[in-house]
Design a protein around this motif. Structure first.
Motif, PDB file in Angstrom:
ATOM      1  N   GLY A   1      79.422  -9.432  17.461  1.00 34.87           N
ATOM      2  CA  GLY A   1      79.379  -8.123  18.054  1.00 34.87           C
ATOM      3  C   GLY A   1      80.166  -6.979  17.408  1.00 34.87           C
ATOM      4  N   THR A   2      81.083  -7.121  16.694  1.00 34.97           N
ATOM      5  CA  THR A   2      81.765  -5.974  15.909  1.00 34.97           C
ATOM      6  C   THR A   2      80.701  -5.480  14.879  1.00 34.97           C
ATOM      7  OG1 THR A   2      83.835  -7.095  16.278  1.00 34.97           O
ATOM      8  CG2 THR A   2      83.445  -5.358  14.573  1.00 34.97           C
ATOM      9  N   ALA A   3      79.792  -6.216  14.245  1.00 39.38           N
ATOM     10  CA  ALA A   3      79.027  -5.590  13.332  1.00 39.38           C
ATOM     11  C   ALA A   3      78.001  -4.941  13.803  1.00 39.38           C
ATOM     12  CB  ALA A   3      78.478  -7.079  12.395  1.00 39.38           C
ATOM     13  N   VAL A   4      77.321  -5.427  15.128  1.00 39.52           N
ATOM     14  CA  VAL A   4      76.152  -4.843  15.844  1.00 39.52           C
ATOM     15  C   VAL A   4      76.385  -3.813  16.673  1.00 39.52           C
ATOM     16  CG1 VAL A   4      74.176  -5.358  17.077  1.00 39.52           C
ATOM     17  CG2 VAL A   4      74.741  -7.034  15.305  1.00 39.52           C
ATOM     18  N   GLY A   5      77.932  -3.833  17.210  1.00 38.68           N
ATOM     19  CA  GLY A   5      78.007  -2.997  18.575  1.00 38.68           C
ATOM     20  C   GLY A   5      78.175  -1.527  18.318  1.00 38.68           C
ATOM     21  N   PRO A   6      79.129  -1.447  16.998  1.00 37.02           N
ATOM     22  CA  PRO A   6      79.433  -0.126  16.727  1.00 37.02           C
ATOM     23  C   PRO A   6      78.299   0.812  16.255  1.00 37.02           C
ATOM     24  CG  PRO A   6      81.160  -1.451  15.958  1.00 37.02           C
ATOM     25  CD  PRO A   6      79.830  -2.264  16.396  1.00 37.02           C
ATOM     26  N   ALA A   7      77.396   0.106  15.721  1.00 37.02           N
ATOM     27  CA  ALA A   7      76.137   0.748  15.145  1.00 37.02           C
ATOM     28  C   ALA A   7      75.250   1.157  16.218  1.00 37.02           C
ATOM     29  CB  ALA A   7      75.390  -0.168  14.215  1.00 37.02           C
ATOM     30  N   ILE A   8      75.018   0.386  17.123  1.00 34.59           N
ATOM     31  CA  ILE A   8      74.394   0.601  18.295  1.00 34.59           C
ATOM     32  C   ILE A   8      75.072   1.634  19.128  1.00 34.59           C
ATOM     33  CG2 ILE A   8      73.513  -0.338  20.678  1.00 34.59           C
ATOM     34  CD1 ILE A   8      73.018  -3.042  19.251  1.00 34.59           C
ATOM     35  N   ALA A   9      76.387   1.574  19.318  1.00 33.21           N
ATOM     36  CA  ALA A   9      76.972   2.613  20.097  1.00 33.21           C
ATOM     37  C   ALA A   9      77.051   3.926  19.440  1.00 33.21           C
ATOM     38  CB  ALA A   9      78.477   2.308  20.169  1.00 33.21           C
ATOM     39  N   GLY A  10      76.786   4.019  18.043  1.00 37.26           N
ATOM     40  CA  GLY A  10      76.669   5.226  17.363  1.00 37.26           C
ATOM     41  C   GLY A  10      75.552   5.990  17.851  1.00 37.26           C
ATOM     42  N   PHE A  11      74.286   5.038  17.722  1.00 38.20           N
ATOM     43  CA  PHE A  11      72.876   5.582  18.287  1.00 38.20           C
ATOM     44  C   PHE A  11      72.910   6.166  19.542  1.00 38.20           C
ATOM     45  CE2 PHE A  11      71.376   3.039  14.275  1.00 38.20           C
ATOM     46  CZ  PHE A  11      71.190   4.118  13.702  1.00 38.20           C
ATOM     47  N   VAL A  12      73.341   5.227  20.543  1.00 34.26           N
ATOM     48  CA  VAL A  12      73.425   5.481  21.897  1.00 34.26           C
ATOM     49  C   VAL A  12      74.144   6.900  22.249  1.00 34.26           C
ATOM     50  CG1 VAL A  12      74.325   4.721  24.225  1.00 34.26           C
ATOM     51  CG2 VAL A  12      73.200   3.063  22.593  1.00 34.26           C
ATOM     52  N   TYR A  13      75.402   7.064  21.224  1.00 41.65           N
ATOM     53  CA  TYR A  13      75.977   8.221  21.639  1.00 41.65           C
ATOM     54  C   TYR A  13      75.209   9.307  21.080  1.00 41.65           C
ATOM     55  CZ  TYR A  13      80.151  11.413  21.186  1.00 41.65           C
ATOM     56  OH  TYR A  13      80.830  12.312  21.330  1.00 41.65           O
ATOM     57  N   ALA A  14      74.620   9.350  20.205  1.00 37.23           N
ATOM     58  CA  ALA A  14      73.934  10.378  19.514  1.00 37.23           C
ATOM     59  C   ALA A  14      72.624  10.800  20.402  1.00 37.23           C
ATOM     60  CB  ALA A  14      73.350  10.103  18.221  1.00 37.23           C
ATOM     61  N   LEU A  15      72.149   9.740  21.079  1.00 38.02           N
ATOM     62  CA  LEU A  15      70.863   9.861  21.811  1.00 38.02           C
ATOM     63  C   LEU A  15      71.430  10.255  23.402  1.00 38.02           C
ATOM     64  CD1 LEU A  15      68.614   7.156  20.477  1.00 38.02           C
ATOM     65  CD2 LEU A  15      68.508   9.604  19.927  1.00 38.02           C
TER      66      LEU A  15
END
Length: 338
Positions: A88-102
């Motif tokens: 989750g730590t590996a995938v979550g922040p990357a997804i959060a970064g994209f969700v935050y940007a979008l």
């Protein structure tokens, strides 16, 4: 106090309550952010409440492991749990970064709240053998003193907690500065921050998978020693880099070194502690590991304002390395633990 509760009340019950509270806090933050009403004091209050919930959740969760597996499989179970966490730590922040940007931060907080549903459902679905609970006639304060006394007078447990506490307080303080690092040092944005967080998670995931695959091994002390020395060294390397690709590689190394430090420390402490004291001792472990991290963030943030992020991260890594080397020299029995 959370450890006393974990030794008195069924740990699954404790976990269901704490996870529900954490879900509610995440959804409150999402609602405040989406409505545009969020203020700094809201975040401080919610963070305080989340920390309070964690104080009950973490010792119960750590002690709960032995209700699901046999003692000889404890190290593997802890590593497997770390594997899932780090996935989750590996995938979550990357997804959060994209969700935050979008879509903005509110959706990040909302999705975080939704994920607790899976945890709570899994806890309800477990079929566990009943655990015998000894009748407790002592007061809460007496129970608390008993747990603290055990840690204070058990030299091996005390030394392990000392070195892990130093890693949390000084070395892992770099984590607080990663968002600022992404922008000020690497010239990136929230997505860059997500990549940096994920790089550490990928390293930790890889390391935890290796540990989980080792089976019933008997060199936990050696792995702990290697981890406590390699972790500050990896952070020290990261502090000197200014190029994103190399920074990501360095953080993968940080994640790789992080797992034997925390995983073996946890397994060794749990292997030594009596079952009747497990919740209370693991509450001290929680204080040392999770409690020292935000304290480290406090000093690191204050110091970074004066001398900058790179010098601050370097300072923390050097202090942590000094403690690890001192344990290596003066407490050789730690690396002989099985």
């Amino acid at each position: 106090y959370g450890g006393v509760i974990a030794d008195r009340i069924p740990r699954r019950t404790v976990l269901i309550v704490t996870q529900t509270v954490m879900m509610a806090l995440a959804l409150v933050l999402a609602a405040l952010t989406a409505s545009g009403l969020v203020q700094p004091w809201h975040i401080v209050v919610l963070a305080f409440l989340l920390g309070t919930a964690n104080a009950f959740d973490a010792p119960a969760r750590q002690a709960f492991t032995l209700e699901m597996v046999q003692r000889q499989d404890l190290a593997n179970a802890i590593a497997l749990n770390a594997t899932m966490f780090n996935a989750g730590t590996a995938v979550g922040p990357a997804i959060a970064g994209f969700v935050y940007a979008l879509f903005g931060p509110a959706w990040c907080f909302f999705l975080n709240g939704v994920t607790f549903v899976a945890v709570i459902a899994a806890l309800f679905a477990m079929k566990l053998a009943p655990m015998a609970r000894s009748a407790r006639r002592a007061s809460t304060l007496s129970d608390l003193k008993e747990g603290l006394s055990y840690v204070a007078h058990q030299p091996t447990v005390r030394t392990i907690m000392l070195v892990v506490g130093a890693m949390s307080l000084f070395v892992l303080a770099y984590g607080t500065l990663v968002p600022a690092w992404a922008v000020r040092i690497l010239g990136g944005d929230a997505t860059t921050n997500g990549f940096l967080q994920s790089a550490r998670g990928i390293g930790a995931l890889s390391s935890s998978l290796v540990i989980a695959s080792l089976g019933r091994f008997n060199y936990k002390g050696k792995l702990l020693t290697v981890g406590t020395i390699a972790l500050p060294l990896a952070v020290l390397v990261f502090a000197q880099l200014r190029w994103l690709p190399l920074s990501l590689i360095a953080l993968v190394g940080v994640g790789v070194a992080f797992m034997p430090t925390m995983n073996m420390g946890n397994a060794l402490v749990q292997g030594l502690v009596p079952d009747a004291l497990r919740g209370r001792v693991m509450s001290v472990w929680t204080l040392v590991l999770m409690g020292m991290m935000p304290m480290g963030g406090l000093w690191a943030g204050a110091l970074a304002q004066r001398i900058g992020e790179p010098a601050t991260v370097t300072t923390g890594a050097l202090i942590g390395l000094s403690v690890a080397l001192a344990v290596f020299i003066f407490f050789p029995h730690i690396r002989k633990l099985e």
